[in-house]
Design a protein around this motif. Structure first.
Motif, short mmCIF file in Angstrom:
data_model
loop_
_atom_site.label_atom_id
_atom_site.label_comp_id
_atom_site.label_asym_id
_atom_site.label_seq_id
_atom_site.Cartn_x
_atom_site.Cartn_y
_atom_site.Cartn_z
N THR A 274 0.83 -1.20 0.00
CA THR A 274 0.00 0.00 0.00
C THR A 274 0.86 1.25 0.00
OG1 THR A 274 -1.74 -1.16 1.23
CG2 THR A 274 -1.81 1.26 1.25
N TYR A 275 1.99 1.18 0.70
CA TYR A 275 2.91 2.32 0.79
C TYR A 275 4.05 2.22 -0.21
CZ TYR A 275 0.53 2.20 5.31
OH TYR A 275 -0.41 2.14 6.30
N PHE A 276 4.49 0.99 -0.45
CA PHE A 276 5.66 0.77 -1.31
C PHE A 276 5.32 -0.24 -2.39
CE2 PHE A 276 7.15 1.81 2.98
CZ PHE A 276 7.95 2.91 2.72
N PRO A 277 4.88 0.21 -3.56
CA PRO A 277 4.60 -0.72 -4.66
C PRO A 277 5.82 -1.58 -4.97
CG PRO A 277 3.77 1.49 -5.16
CD PRO A 277 4.62 1.62 -3.91
N ASP A 278 5.55 -2.85 -5.30
CA ASP A 278 6.63 -3.81 -5.55
C ASP A 278 7.61 -3.77 -4.37
OD1 ASP A 278 8.04 -5.75 -6.83
OD2 ASP A 278 8.79 -4.48 -8.45
N PRO A 279 7.13 -4.08 -3.16
CA PRO A 279 7.89 -3.80 -1.94
C PRO A 279 9.19 -4.57 -1.76
CG PRO A 279 5.99 -5.18 -1.45
CD PRO A 279 5.85 -4.75 -2.88
N PHE A 280 9.38 -5.69 -2.44
CA PHE A 280 10.60 -6.46 -2.26
C PHE A 280 11.64 -6.15 -3.34
CE2 PHE A 280 7.46 -8.86 0.11
CZ PHE A 280 8.14 -9.12 1.30
N ALA A 281 11.34 -5.19 -4.20
CA ALA A 281 12.28 -4.80 -5.25
C ALA A 281 13.17 -3.67 -4.76
CB ALA A 281 11.52 -4.35 -6.50
N PHE A 282 14.45 -3.75 -5.13
CA PHE A 282 15.41 -2.70 -4.79
C PHE A 282 15.29 -1.60 -5.84
CE2 PHE A 282 19.80 -0.93 -5.13
CZ PHE A 282 19.91 -0.42 -3.85
N GLN A 283 14.64 -0.52 -5.48
CA GLN A 283 14.37 0.58 -6.42
C GLN A 283 14.69 1.92 -5.76
OE1 GLN A 283 10.23 0.10 -7.49
NE2 GLN A 283 10.62 -1.67 -8.80
N PRO A 284 15.95 2.31 -5.73
CA PRO A 284 16.31 3.61 -5.15
C PRO A 284 15.59 4.78 -5.80
CG PRO A 284 18.28 2.28 -5.55
CD PRO A 284 17.14 1.57 -6.21
N GLU A 285 15.20 4.61 -7.06
CA GLU A 285 14.54 5.69 -7.78
C GLU A 285 13.22 6.09 -7.15
OE1 GLU A 285 17.54 3.83 -10.15
OE2 GLU A 285 15.81 2.96 -9.12
N ARG A 286 12.62 5.21 -6.37
CA ARG A 286 11.34 5.56 -5.74
C ARG A 286 11.50 6.75 -4.79
NH1 ARG A 286 8.73 0.89 -3.76
NH2 ARG A 286 10.38 -0.60 -4.30
N TRP A 287 12.72 6.94 -4.27
CA TRP A 287 12.96 8.05 -3.34
C TRP A 287 13.25 9.36 -4.05
CZ3 TRP A 287 11.33 6.85 1.25
CH2 TRP A 287 11.34 5.51 1.64
N LEU A 288 13.36 9.31 -5.36
CA LEU A 288 13.59 10.53 -6.15
C LEU A 288 12.31 11.03 -6.78
CD1 LEU A 288 16.88 9.39 -7.94
CD2 LEU A 288 16.66 10.65 -5.78
N ASP A 289 11.22 10.37 -6.50
CA ASP A 289 9.92 10.72 -7.06
C ASP A 289 9.34 11.92 -6.30
OD1 ASP A 289 7.45 10.84 -8.22
OD2 ASP A 289 6.74 8.92 -7.45
N ASP A 290 9.03 12.98 -7.02
CA ASP A 290 8.46 14.18 -6.39
C ASP A 290 6.94 14.23 -6.50
OD1 ASP A 290 10.93 15.17 -5.65
OD2 ASP A 290 11.24 16.15 -7.59
N SER A 291 6.31 13.13 -6.87
CA SER A 291 4.86 13.10 -7.02
C SER A 291 4.17 13.05 -5.66
CB SER A 291 4.44 11.90 -7.86
OG SER A 291 4.68 10.69 -7.15
N ALA A 292 2.85 12.94 -5.69
CA ALA A 292 2.07 12.90 -4.45
C ALA A 292 2.40 11.67 -3.61
CB ALA A 292 0.57 12.91 -4.79
N ASN A 293 2.96 10.63 -4.23
CA ASN A 293 3.30 9.41 -3.48
C ASN A 293 4.48 9.61 -2.55
OD1 ASN A 293 1.28 7.93 -4.75
ND2 ASN A 293 2.62 7.35 -6.45
N SER A 294 5.28 10.66 -2.80
CA SER A 294 6.49 10.88 -2.03
C SER A 294 6.19 11.05 -0.54
CB SER A 294 7.23 12.11 -2.56
OG SER A 294 8.37 12.37 -1.78
N GLU A 295 5.15 11.82 -0.22
CA GLU A 295 4.81 12.04 1.18
C GLU A 295 4.40 10.74 1.85
OE1 GLU A 295 1.75 14.66 3.99
OE2 GLU A 295 1.82 15.00 1.81
N THR A 296 3.65 9.89 1.13
CA THR A 296 3.24 8.60 1.68
C THR A 296 4.45 7.73 1.98
OG1 THR A 296 1.15 8.67 0.47
CG2 THR A 296 1.88 6.52 1.26
N LEU A 297 5.41 7.71 1.05
CA LEU A 297 6.63 6.93 1.27
C LEU A 297 7.35 7.39 2.52
CD1 LEU A 297 8.22 6.71 -2.31
CD2 LEU A 297 6.83 5.00 -1.16
#
Length: 312
Positions: A194-217
């Motif tokens: 719910t918070y981290f799509p594809d939660p077991f994948a190593f995706q550092p790029e998710r932390w560079l996302d400036d979209s609305a999901n960033s606050e949830t992360l």
């Protein structure tokens, strides 16, 4: 021996070994003059002298056993957690060549020389470095212990509670009575899709996302705890980890060890009932903080500034 008894025995054996080692370290340090090294001990003794007003520290701190309580907190909290975070970073980088290449490029392009790798704006500008650290902490948080909390009992009369709320504590529609111990496991939070799509994948790029999901992360990212219980050493942990990773990639190239040796640290695909079956997930084990095995890596020195290390 039942499994529960085996776990208890194993944890006690490990703690006894840790305690014996720590007492030897404390005894060896106390045997030296206070100012023999610039470390926590020398700083603590100096500050204790200032608080006494006479420039001398309290004699009982010369006794190694008096330092036991301080050391059992500082060593696991300030050392074992950081080492766990670092090994997770190296594990994931060694298994994700694209992330490794991007981070190595960022480090080697940002700093003009090795001496520039220090706390400051250049290090802070390494956004992908921070993303790699955060993603490693999310996947393999080095504090596996459960952060239990207790809903406080209301002891003061209603007339003296002031601004304190008397509303019930409700979680998911369930009223939690005062005095109840509650916990949400940090590993579960940071692997919740719910918070981290594809939660077991190593995706550092998710932390560079400036979209609305960033606050949830960010709100669900709790490797250092949250609220009043947030780790006081968070800033130091980020600085130490950033410096070690940056300097390592400045001086070295590294890769996963060849053959079976390179599998150490990952899960076992043939694990019973699917337990620890993710080969590319850095495996953690409960202990004083988290325990781990591996990874096995092969380091190759780079020619750039290698001469600086001679004599160090």
């Amino acid at each position: 021996m039942g499994m529960n008894k085996l776990v208890v025995w194993w944890n006690k054996a490990k703690f006894d070994a840790f305690r014996a080692l720590l007492m030897r370290i404390i005894s060896a340090r106390v045997a030296l003059p206070t100012d023999a090294k610039t470390d926590f001990y020398s700083v603590a003794m100096t500050e204790a002298g200032k608080s006494n007003g006479n420039g001398k520290y309290t004699p009982e701190y010369e006794n190694p056993r008096e330092l036991w309580g301080e050391a059992t907190f500082l060593v696991p909290a300030g050392g074992m957690t950081t080492s766990g975070a670092l090994t997770a970073v190296f594990f994931y980088l060694s298994r994700h060549p694209a992330a490794y290449a991007r981070l190595a490029s960022e480090i080697r392009a940002t700093f003009p020389d090795a001496k520039a790798i220090q706390s400051g704006p250049l290090l802070a500008s390494c956004t992908y470095l921070r993303a790699v650290i955060d993603e490693s902490l999310r996947l393999s948080v080095p504090t596996t212990s459960m952060p239990w909390r207790e809903e406080e009992q209301e002891t003061a009369p209603p007339s003296t509670t002031g601004s304190r709320t008397t509303e019930p504590f409700v979680v998911g529609g369930h009223v939690i009575p005062p005095g109840t111990m509650v916990v949400v496991n940090t590993y579960c939070i940071m692997h919740n899709p719910t918070y981290f799509p594809d939660p077991f994948a190593f995706q550092p790029e998710r932390w560079l996302d400036d979209s609305a999901n960033s606050e949830t992360l960010r709100r669900a990212f709790v490797p250092f705890g949250t609220g009043e219980a947030t780790c006081l050493g968070k800033g130091m942990a980020y600085l130490e980890t950033s410096l070690v990773v940056a300097k390592t990639l400045w001086y070295f190239d590294f890769a996963r060890a060849p053959g079976e040796a390179g599998d150490l640290g990952g899960g076992n695909i043939g694990g019973k009932d699917g337990a620890r079956a993710r080969a590319d997930e850095f495996q953690l084990y409960d202990g004083i903080v988290s325990d781990h095995d591996g990874p096995n890596l092969v380091f190759t020195k780079r020619s750039v500034d290698w001469e600086e290390l001679k004599g160090v």
